[in-house]
Design an enzyme around this catalytic site. Structure first.
Site, PDB file in Angstrom:
ATOM      1  N   ARG A   1      67.491  21.533  22.999  1.00 20.29           N
ATOM      2  CA  ARG A   1      66.309  21.489  22.130  1.00 20.29           C
ATOM      3  C   ARG A   1      66.400  20.396  21.075  1.00 20.29           C
ATOM      4  O   ARG A   1      65.430  20.130  20.375  1.00 20.29           O
ATOM      5  CB  ARG A   1      66.085  22.852  21.457  1.00 20.29           C
ATOM      6  CG  ARG A   1      67.250  23.345  20.609  1.00 20.29           C
ATOM      7  CD  ARG A   1      67.075  24.829  20.274  1.00 20.29           C
ATOM      8  NE  ARG A   1      68.309  25.423  19.778  1.00 20.29           N
ATOM      9  CZ  ARG A   1      68.560  25.629  18.512  1.00 20.29           C
ATOM     10  NH1 ARG A   1      67.682  25.288  17.592  1.00 20.29           N
ATOM     11  NH2 ARG A   1      69.691  26.187  18.138  1.00 20.29           N
TER      12      ARG A   1
ATOM     13  N   ARG B   1      76.182  37.528   9.729  1.00 17.82           N
ATOM     14  CA  ARG B   1      76.714  37.106  11.019  1.00 17.82           C
ATOM     15  C   ARG B   1      78.088  36.476  10.838  1.00 17.82           C
ATOM     16  O   ARG B   1      78.271  35.636   9.950  1.00 17.82           O
ATOM     17  CB  ARG B   1      75.759  36.100  11.669  1.00 17.82           C
ATOM     18  CG  ARG B   1      76.214  35.624  13.049  1.00 17.82           C
ATOM     19  CD  ARG B   1      75.167  34.745  13.700  1.00 17.82           C
ATOM     20  NE  ARG B   1      75.069  33.429  13.075  1.00 17.82           N
ATOM     21  CZ  ARG B   1      74.164  32.516  13.414  1.00 17.82           C
ATOM     22  NH1 ARG B   1      73.276  32.780  14.352  1.00 17.82           N
ATOM     23  NH2 ARG B   1      74.138  31.336  12.818  1.00 17.82           N
TER      24      ARG B   1
ATOM     25  N   HIS C   1      67.116  16.114  11.332  1.00 15.70           N
ATOM     26  CA  HIS C   1      67.324  16.142   9.882  1.00 15.70           C
ATOM     27  C   HIS C   1      66.001  16.107   9.127  1.00 15.70           C
ATOM     28  O   HIS C   1      65.773  16.880   8.200  1.00 15.70           O
ATOM     29  CB  HIS C   1      68.158  14.930   9.449  1.00 15.70           C
ATOM     30  CG  HIS C   1      69.523  14.893  10.052  1.00 15.70           C
ATOM     31  ND1 HIS C   1      70.224  13.719  10.204  1.00 15.70           N
ATOM     32  CD2 HIS C   1      70.304  15.868  10.534  1.00 15.70           C
ATOM     33  CE1 HIS C   1      71.394  13.991  10.764  1.00 15.70           C
ATOM     34  NE2 HIS C   1      71.466  15.271  10.973  1.00 15.70           N
TER      35      HIS C   1
ATOM     36  N   CYS D   1      65.627  37.110  15.360  1.00 12.80           N
ATOM     37  CA  CYS D   1      65.951  36.278  14.196  1.00 12.80           C
ATOM     38  C   CYS D   1      65.821  34.793  14.473  1.00 12.80           C
ATOM     39  O   CYS D   1      66.162  33.969  13.639  1.00 12.80           O
ATOM     40  CB  CYS D   1      67.352  36.598  13.673  1.00 12.80           C
ATOM     41  SG  CYS D   1      68.672  36.222  14.837  1.00 12.80           S
TER      42      CYS D   1
ATOM     43  N   GLU E   1      71.867  36.083  22.927  1.00 14.15           N
ATOM     44  CA  GLU E   1      71.515  34.663  22.894  1.00 14.15           C
ATOM     45  C   GLU E   1      71.676  33.969  24.239  1.00 14.15           C
ATOM     46  O   GLU E   1      71.278  32.817  24.384  1.00 14.15           O
ATOM     47  CB  GLU E   1      72.387  33.929  21.862  1.00 14.15           C
ATOM     48  CG  GLU E   1      72.217  34.434  20.442  1.00 14.15           C
ATOM     49  CD  GLU E   1      73.167  33.738  19.488  1.00 14.15           C
ATOM     50  OE1 GLU E   1      72.760  32.723  18.911  1.00 14.15           O
ATOM     51  OE2 GLU E   1      74.310  34.219  19.336  1.00 14.15           O
TER      52      GLU E   1
ATOM     53  N   ARG F   1      73.848  33.237   7.714  1.00 10.59           N
ATOM     54  CA  ARG F   1      74.636  32.324   8.540  1.00 10.59           C
ATOM     55  C   ARG F   1      75.903  31.908   7.780  1.00 10.59           C
ATOM     56  O   ARG F   1      75.892  30.931   7.030  1.00 10.59           O
ATOM     57  CB  ARG F   1      73.808  31.086   8.891  1.00 10.59           C
ATOM     58  CG  ARG F   1      72.536  31.380   9.677  1.00 10.59           C
ATOM     59  CD  ARG F   1      71.844  30.063  10.030  1.00 10.59           C
ATOM     60  NE  ARG F   1      70.655  30.241  10.839  1.00 10.59           N
ATOM     61  CZ  ARG F   1      69.410  30.258  10.366  1.00 10.59           C
ATOM     62  NH1 ARG F   1      69.206  30.104   9.054  1.00 10.59           N
ATOM     63  NH2 ARG F   1      68.380  30.414  11.169  1.00 10.59           N
TER      64      ARG F   1
ATOM     65  N   ASN G   1      66.281  31.003  19.614  1.00 13.07           N
ATOM     66  CA  ASN G   1      66.532  29.554  19.727  1.00 13.07           C
ATOM     67  C   ASN G   1      67.485  29.253  20.877  1.00 13.07           C
ATOM     68  O   ASN G   1      67.208  28.426  21.753  1.00 13.07           O
ATOM     69  CB  ASN G   1      67.108  28.997  18.424  1.00 13.07           C
ATOM     70  CG  ASN G   1      66.168  29.181  17.249  1.00 13.07           C
ATOM     71  OD1 ASN G   1      65.061  29.680  17.401  1.00 13.07           O
ATOM     72  ND2 ASN G   1      66.607  28.764  16.085  1.00 13.07           N
ATOM     73  N   ASP G   2      68.630  29.916  20.877  1.00  6.77           N
ATOM     74  CA  ASP G   2      69.612  29.686  21.946  1.00  6.77           C
ATOM     75  C   ASP G   2      69.193  30.351  23.251  1.00  6.77           C
ATOM     76  O   ASP G   2      69.437  29.806  24.327  1.00  6.77           O
ATOM     77  CB  ASP G   2      70.995  30.188  21.525  1.00  6.77           C
ATOM     78  CG  ASP G   2      71.798  29.124  20.784  1.00  6.77           C
ATOM     79  OD1 ASP G   2      71.534  27.930  20.998  1.00  6.77           O
ATOM     80  OD2 ASP G   2      72.677  29.482  19.988  1.00  6.77           O
TER      81      ASP G   2
END
Length: 576
Positions: free
Chosen positions: A471, A338, A195, A508, A437, A302, A460-461
């Site tokens: 992660r 997406r 966060h 992305c 991904e 997103r 990321n994934d």
């Protein structure tokens, strides 16, 4: 004597300021039994604290919605409001007050510990995130019960800001500091997706996390330097060190101001290759940032942030309005939306909430969409209706099987047939693309190339699944390495396959917005980058300095390396 600590750099920049320690209220809770005649008063104390915290969170959500544009932050606040309403927390604590005569603080902490222990036994990434939220919500309630003010000190006469030092910070805490002279954030725990990291980046405030015991090593009002680019915190620096970092900060600020001049410069390499620099967004509120840097379009919208943190799902008209507003704001530019990527760390509420043994490997993204065809069809209809207002491209997340694409395309055809029957206009030629991904998709691209119009690599994934690490878990976050040879081979293979079949491929994930990887990706053949709008001008600067003819052969040699240390050294030399 000054001393230096090293943590995880999660928000760039340099901050110089005085420490403000945020109390770890849960360590200060007294345990005692109340007399029977005071039970009603103690329940009233608990309910008053609940009402106060709910009011604070609702106020923060309203302020965020009104102008900050931090939709991820809004989702976190919604999640904490949902927890306050969960009978397993406050209602169960009320039962401990009434039945066991615990004082309110003790009751809350006892119930929190019970819930946290349940989450720990399940051991999955999403529930670990929930565990942190439960702790933060209870700490917020306890602070109110203890009468601890949450206010920061006034602005200081020496012109230095305040550096917030805490064990952890909830999004509500962090966003609540936005109107104060906050110079930086430092926390004991956290990682790049915590966060504190997300909010600090959205507010452009330097932050270092994962320092373990910094809250015990510093004192209120002590001088601190936070280098959010290198992950360094200097405690009690002398005047020479402060002056050195003032100069570094001035240089960084000068660089940022120079970058603004690049806003309208086309992103073209030295040898004339045009590169597309697109933006990642969470909703219409992010469009001001997109326009401020003159992005070439939207590479990732997103849509799950329309769905999470609420008890009722958005209907077709609400979704249509959100999609339409973004398309109309960028006439002539591509807008890639997406389909909703829920599951894992992004869960739905209410009747659609699910608990799984391992959500990261469970019913998420396209799997969830196909398991809820009515919900998916509603989204596809809204997207198609919006397609007449701009250059829409629809992207499907986390594909791994040919039948997932076939089922998705069948639902697209069904949505089109319904709209034709209702005489509702839409773009018949809207492009459908997919996200790469998971390693299985990157290693079996043929089935996607034959069915789709474009691809986007979600690094990321892809990195997470390739290296088998979570992660968001600080214990293994150091193993999350975009330059692992296996990761580079999967990205390089996807780019070369796309080029061979004439299929556009973008990246992305976070890699696309990190200037440390720009030259590498360009040399691998990437021509479409999509990132947080705040990173676009910095990446554009890298593009303008690049010579692809010189880069490509050097990068091909890097892709043949199988030692991470050698790869890292070679990538660093690309900029030399």
């Amino acid at each position: 004597m000054p001393f230096t600590l090293h943590g995880l750099p999660v928000s760039q920049g340099i901050a110089i300021g005085h420490v403000h320690l945020v109390s770890h209220a849960l360590l200060e809770v007294n345990h005692y039994h109340i007399s029977p005649k005071h039970i009603a008063d103690e329940v009233a104390r608990l309910e008053d604290a609940l009402a106060t915290v709910q009011g604070e969170l609702i106020g923060l959500k309203a302020a965020t919605t009104a102008g900050q544009g931090h939709s991820e932050v809004g989702a976190f606040v919604d999640l904490q409001l949902m927890m306050l309403a969960d009978p397993m927390l406050v209602e169960a604590a009320r039962g401990l007050v009434e039945n066991r005569r615990y004082n309110a603080e003790w009751a809350l902490v006892a119930q929190m510990e019970l819930l946290v222990e349940q989450f720990r036994q399940i051991e999955d990434p999403y529930l670990r995130e929930r565990q942190a939220d439960v702790v933060q919500v209870v700490e917020r309630l306890v602070k109110v019960l203890l009468g601890q003010p949450g206010h920061l000190p006034p602005r200081r006469r020496d012109g230095l800001g305040t550096i917030v030092v805490a064990h952890d910070l909830s999004p509500a805490d962090t966003i609540g500091f936005r109107d104060h002279n906050i110079a930086g954030f430092v926390t004991d725990v956290g990682g790049p997706t915590s966060h504190t990291a997300i909010v600090a980046r959205s507010l452009s405030i330097p932050a270092v996390v994962g320092l373990h015991h910094i809250r015990d090593l510093v004192q209120d009002d002590e001088l601190l330097i936070v280098d959010g680019t290198r992950g360094v915190v200097i405690v009690g620096p002398d005047e020479d060190i402060v002056e050195e970092y003032r100069l570094r900060r001035a240089e960084l600020e000068l660089e940022r101001s120079k970058l603004k001049r690049l806003r309208d410069t086309p992103p073209t390499t030295l040898d004339g290759e045009e590169i597309a620099l697109l933006a990642n967004i969470e909703g219409p509120k992010d469009m001001a940032q997109v326009k401020a840097v003159n992005a070439d379009g939207i590479g990732l919208y997103r849509t799950e942030f329309l769905f999470i943190g609420r008890d009722t799902l958005p209907d077709e008209d609400e979704q249509y309005e959100a999609y339409r507003s973004v398309l109309k704001a960028l006439p002539g530019k591509p807008v890639t939306i997406r389909t909703f990527d829920v599951g894992a760390d992004k869960a739905l509420n209410g009747a659609h909430a699910r608990f799984e043994p391992n959500p990261a490997l469970g019913l998420r993204a396209v799997r969830y969409s196909l398991a809820e065809p009515k919900m998916f069809l509603t989204q596809l209809r809204a997207l198609l209706r919006a397609s007449v207002h701009g250059k829409l491209r629809i992207m499907v997340p986390m594909l791994a099987h040919a039948h997932e694409i076939d089922q998705t395309l069948a639902l697209v055809d069904k949505a089109k047939a319904e709209l034709r029957a209702e005489k509702v206009k839409f773009d018949e030629g809207v492009q459908i693309g997919g996200m790469i991904e998971v390693p299985a998709a990157a290693l079996a691209l043929g089935m996607f190339v034959r069915r789709l119009s474009f691809l986007s690599i979600g690094t990321n994934d892809l990195i997470q699944y390739t290296l088998a690490i979570d992660r968001s878990d600080e214990a293994v976050v150091h193993l999350y390495d975009p330059l692992h040879p296996a990761v580079l081979k999967l990205i390089g293979g996807t780019l070369s396959t796309g080029a061979r079949f004439g299929l556009p491929v973008s990246v992305c994930g976070e890699m696309a917005g990190d200037p440390a990887y720009t030259l590498l990706l360009l040399g691998m053949g990437l021509r479409n980058f999509s990132m947080h709008p705040g990173h676009i001008l910095e990446i554009k600067q890298q593009v303008l300095r690049a010579d692809l003819g010189e880069l490509a052969p050097r990068v091909q040699r890097i892709l043949k390396m199988d030692e991470q240390a050698r790869v890292r050294e070679a990538v660093e030399r690309l900029a030399g």
